[in-house]
Scaffold this motif. Structure first.
Motif, mmCIF file in Angstrom:
data_model
loop_
_atom_site.group_PDB
_atom_site.id
_atom_site.type_symbol
_atom_site.label_atom_id
_atom_site.label_comp_id
_atom_site.label_asym_id
_atom_site.label_seq_id
_atom_site.Cartn_x
_atom_site.Cartn_y
_atom_site.Cartn_z
ATOM 1 N N ASP A 42 -13.089 0.444 -5.510
ATOM 2 C CA ASP A 42 -13.835 1.384 -4.675
ATOM 3 C C ASP A 42 -14.738 0.649 -3.693
ATOM 4 O O ASP A 42 -14.824 0.996 -2.512
ATOM 5 C CB ASP A 42 -14.675 2.323 -5.543
ATOM 6 N N GLN A 43 -15.417 -0.384 -4.209
ATOM 7 C CA GLN A 43 -16.349 -1.133 -3.366
ATOM 8 C C GLN A 43 -15.635 -1.931 -2.283
ATOM 9 O O GLN A 43 -16.132 -2.065 -1.166
ATOM 10 C CB GLN A 43 -17.190 -2.083 -4.237
ATOM 11 N N VAL A 44 -14.460 -2.458 -2.609
ATOM 12 C CA VAL A 44 -13.691 -3.204 -1.604
ATOM 13 C C VAL A 44 -13.295 -2.281 -0.457
ATOM 14 O O VAL A 44 -13.409 -2.637 0.716
ATOM 15 C CB VAL A 44 -12.439 -3.850 -2.245
ATOM 16 N N ARG A 45 -12.845 -1.076 -0.802
ATOM 17 C CA ARG A 45 -12.458 -0.118 0.240
ATOM 18 C C ARG A 45 -13.664 0.294 1.089
ATOM 19 O O ARG A 45 -13.559 0.416 2.312
ATOM 20 C CB ARG A 45 -11.815 1.113 -0.400
ATOM 21 N N ALA A 46 -14.803 0.483 0.441
ATOM 22 C CA ALA A 46 -15.986 0.969 1.152
ATOM 23 C C ALA A 46 -16.700 -0.113 1.955
ATOM 24 O O ALA A 46 -17.199 0.138 3.052
ATOM 25 C CB ALA A 46 -16.963 1.607 0.157
ATOM 26 N N LEU A 47 -16.740 -1.326 1.405
ATOM 27 C CA LEU A 47 -17.571 -2.372 1.991
ATOM 28 C C LEU A 47 -16.813 -3.437 2.773
ATOM 29 O O LEU A 47 -17.413 -4.189 3.532
ATOM 30 C CB LEU A 47 -18.392 -3.046 0.883
ATOM 31 N N GLN A 48 -15.498 -3.518 2.577
ATOM 32 C CA GLN A 48 -14.673 -4.504 3.286
ATOM 33 C C GLN A 48 -15.252 -5.925 3.191
ATOM 34 O O GLN A 48 -15.532 -6.559 4.229
ATOM 35 C CB GLN A 48 -14.535 -4.103 4.757
ATOM 36 N N PRO A 49 -15.431 -6.445 1.981
ATOM 37 C CA PRO A 49 -15.968 -7.805 1.851
ATOM 38 C C PRO A 49 -14.933 -8.856 2.258
ATOM 39 O O PRO A 49 -13.727 -8.576 2.285
ATOM 40 C CB PRO A 49 -16.267 -7.914 0.350
ATOM 41 N N ASP A 50 -15.413 -10.037 2.584
ATOM 42 C CA ASP A 50 -14.516 -11.159 2.884
ATOM 43 C C ASP A 50 -14.048 -11.827 1.607
ATOM 44 O O ASP A 50 -12.897 -12.262 1.501
ATOM 45 C CB ASP A 50 -15.243 -12.194 3.747
ATOM 46 N N VAL A 51 -14.960 -11.918 0.640
ATOM 47 C CA VAL A 51 -14.663 -12.584 -0.632
ATOM 48 C C VAL A 51 -15.150 -11.715 -1.787
ATOM 49 O O VAL A 51 -16.252 -11.178 -1.740
ATOM 50 C CB VAL A 51 -15.348 -13.975 -0.715
ATOM 51 N N VAL A 52 -14.305 -11.603 -2.821
ATOM 52 C CA VAL A 52 -14.691 -10.906 -4.049
ATOM 53 C C VAL A 52 -14.823 -11.941 -5.151
ATOM 54 O O VAL A 52 -13.866 -12.655 -5.463
ATOM 55 C CB VAL A 52 -13.639 -9.851 -4.453
ATOM 56 N N LEU A 53 -16.026 -12.053 -5.709
ATOM 57 C CA LEU A 53 -16.265 -12.947 -6.839
ATOM 58 C C LEU A 53 -15.947 -12.138 -8.088
ATOM 59 O O LEU A 53 -16.700 -11.233 -8.449
ATOM 60 C CB LEU A 53 -17.726 -13.407 -6.823
ATOM 61 N N MET A 54 -14.829 -12.434 -8.737
ATOM 62 C CA MET A 54 -14.241 -11.543 -9.732
ATOM 63 C C MET A 54 -14.244 -12.114 -11.151
ATOM 64 O O MET A 54 -13.653 -13.166 -11.413
ATOM 65 C CB MET A 54 -12.789 -11.249 -9.319
ATOM 66 N N ASP A 55 -14.903 -11.401 -12.059
ATOM 67 C CA ASP A 55 -14.800 -11.742 -13.481
ATOM 68 C C ASP A 55 -13.418 -11.316 -13.965
ATOM 69 O O ASP A 55 -12.782 -10.430 -13.386
ATOM 70 C CB ASP A 55 -15.897 -11.003 -14.260
ATOM 71 N N ILE A 56 -12.918 -11.923 -15.029
ATOM 72 C CA ILE A 56 -11.589 -11.569 -15.528
ATOM 73 C C ILE A 56 -11.659 -10.485 -16.604
ATOM 74 O O ILE A 56 -10.984 -9.461 -16.524
ATOM 75 C CB ILE A 56 -10.868 -12.813 -16.089
ATOM 76 N N ARG A 57 -12.492 -10.704 -17.603
ATOM 77 C CA ARG A 57 -12.506 -9.791 -18.750
ATOM 78 C C ARG A 57 -13.595 -8.747 -18.583
ATOM 79 O O ARG A 57 -14.782 -9.031 -18.724
ATOM 80 C CB ARG A 57 -12.708 -10.589 -20.033
ATOM 81 N N MET A 58 -13.161 -7.520 -18.257
ATOM 82 C CA MET A 58 -14.096 -6.416 -18.030
ATOM 83 C C MET A 58 -13.500 -5.128 -18.589
ATOM 84 O O MET A 58 -12.287 -5.023 -18.769
ATOM 85 C CB MET A 58 -14.357 -6.245 -16.525
ATOM 86 N N PRO A 59 -14.346 -4.132 -18.860
ATOM 87 C CA PRO A 59 -13.845 -2.846 -19.357
ATOM 88 C C PRO A 59 -13.123 -2.050 -18.272
ATOM 89 O O PRO A 59 -13.240 -2.363 -17.085
ATOM 90 C CB PRO A 59 -15.123 -2.123 -19.800
ATOM 91 N N ARG A 60 -12.374 -1.046 -18.694
ATOM 92 C CA ARG A 60 -11.641 -0.107 -17.831
ATOM 93 C C ARG A 60 -10.498 -0.771 -17.066
ATOM 94 O O ARG A 60 -9.346 -0.416 -17.240
ATOM 95 C CB ARG A 60 -12.577 0.618 -16.866
ATOM 96 N N MET A 61 -10.798 -1.721 -16.214
ATOM 97 C CA MET A 61 -9.747 -2.478 -15.527
ATOM 98 C C MET A 61 -10.182 -3.930 -15.445
ATOM 99 O O MET A 61 -11.279 -4.232 -14.978
ATOM 100 C CB MET A 61 -9.497 -1.936 -14.120
ATOM 101 N N ASP A 62 -9.324 -4.838 -15.918
ATOM 102 C CA ASP A 62 -9.716 -6.251 -15.909
ATOM 103 C C ASP A 62 -9.545 -6.860 -14.513
ATOM 104 O O ASP A 62 -9.016 -6.245 -13.589
ATOM 105 C CB ASP A 62 -8.948 -7.055 -16.956
ATOM 106 N N GLY A 63 -10.024 -8.080 -14.385
ATOM 107 C CA GLY A 63 -10.005 -8.742 -13.090
ATOM 108 C C GLY A 63 -8.618 -9.081 -12.580
ATOM 109 O O GLY A 63 -8.407 -9.184 -11.369
ATOM 110 N N VAL A 64 -7.661 -9.268 -13.495
ATOM 111 C CA VAL A 64 -6.300 -9.591 -13.071
ATOM 112 C C VAL A 64 -5.672 -8.412 -12.330
ATOM 113 O O VAL A 64 -5.137 -8.562 -11.227
ATOM 114 C CB VAL A 64 -5.419 -9.980 -14.277
ATOM 115 N N GLU A 65 -5.757 -7.223 -12.926
ATOM 116 C CA GLU A 65 -5.175 -6.040 -12.289
ATOM 117 C C GLU A 65 -5.923 -5.702 -11.011
ATOM 118 O O GLU A 65 -5.316 -5.325 -10.001
ATOM 119 C CB GLU A 65 -5.202 -4.850 -13.247
ATOM 120 N N ALA A 66 -7.241 -5.840 -11.027
ATOM 121 C CA ALA A 66 -8.029 -5.562 -9.819
ATOM 122 C C ALA A 66 -7.629 -6.521 -8.696
ATOM 123 O O ALA A 66 -7.471 -6.121 -7.543
ATOM 124 C CB ALA A 66 -9.516 -5.690 -10.122
ATOM 125 N N THR A 67 -7.438 -7.793 -9.045
ATOM 126 C CA THR A 67 -7.007 -8.790 -8.060
ATOM 127 C C THR A 67 -5.657 -8.412 -7.480
ATOM 128 O O THR A 67 -5.428 -8.481 -6.268
ATOM 129 C CB THR A 67 -6.924 -10.182 -8.711
#
Length: 223
Positions: A42-67
């Protein structure tokens, strides 16, 4: 223009620490935070960042799928993803790199390394020493082909010299080292690497190394 960064981690204290480090730099702006992969999308769509600093292990959706969803095909000017991990041989790092991450960084890396990683990834480079790529792939060799599988059709689009360069990239050599090995200039090597990435539809040399292993061109542990 400042590099726009989105922080994604399920631990608020870590996000606060990263924000403090990054906001001390004049060329970096933290534009938002997310506590899991779904919020990150949601934040990527709204904010259009250049870089996402992404954790891997998170609830709901992990960093791999988000990536995968952030950097996947059809994205118009996708944000670059820099993966954060606690362990340098985390099995999920390989999956994140395959999903499209531009590299990874340990959570306990010094502040100057974090800042440099953001700048490198924002510039379109891979923030991951090729030797580390190889360590990861060798560590999880059981997940990769044995080398007996048919060679992908896409590999046949490369010239013999481009295949040589791809093998050396996967072995962990830098452009300068490849140039010395092949007795050519570093500029020539950069050109070959660029052709390899374009022909194979790959994003950077990290994905090129993963491709070389997955296709069976290079086998884990081989010299």
């Amino acid at each position: 223009m400042a590099i726009r960064v989105l922080l994604v981690d399920d631990q608020p204290l870590l996000r606060t620490g990263f924000r403090m480090i990054l906001e001390a730099e004049q060329d970096i702006a933290v534009v938002g935070e997310a506590g899991d992969g779904l919020q990150a999308l949601d934040q990527v769509r709204a904010l259009q960042p250049d870089v996402v600093l992404m954790d891997i292990r998170m609830p709901r959706m992990d960093g791999v799928e988000a990536t995968r969803q952030i950097t996947g095909p059809g994205r118009d000017g996708p944000a670059k993803v820099l993966v954060l991990t606690t362990f340098d041989l985390d099995e999920y790092v390989v999956e994140a790199l395959k999903a499209g991450a531009s590299g990874f960084l340990l959570k306990d890396a010094p502040a100057n390394e974090l800042v440099q990683a953001i700048r490198v990834v924002a510039a379109g480079e891979a923030m991951l020493a090729p030797s580390i790529t190889r360590r990861l792939l060798d560590k999880y060799a059981t997940h990769l082909p044995s080398g007996e599988e048919p060679v992908p059709d896409t590999l046949h689009t490369l010239t013999d010299r481009e295949v040589e360069v791809l093998k050396l990239v996967a072995r962990g050599l830098s452009n300068a080292e490849i140039a010395a090995d092949l007795f050519v200039s570093e500029t020539t090597v950069k050109t070959h690497v660029g052709h390899v990435l374009t022909k194979l539809g790959l994003r950077d040399r990290v994905q090129a190394a993963v491709y070389a292993y997955e296709s069976g061109l290079v086998r884990p542990g081989a010299q």
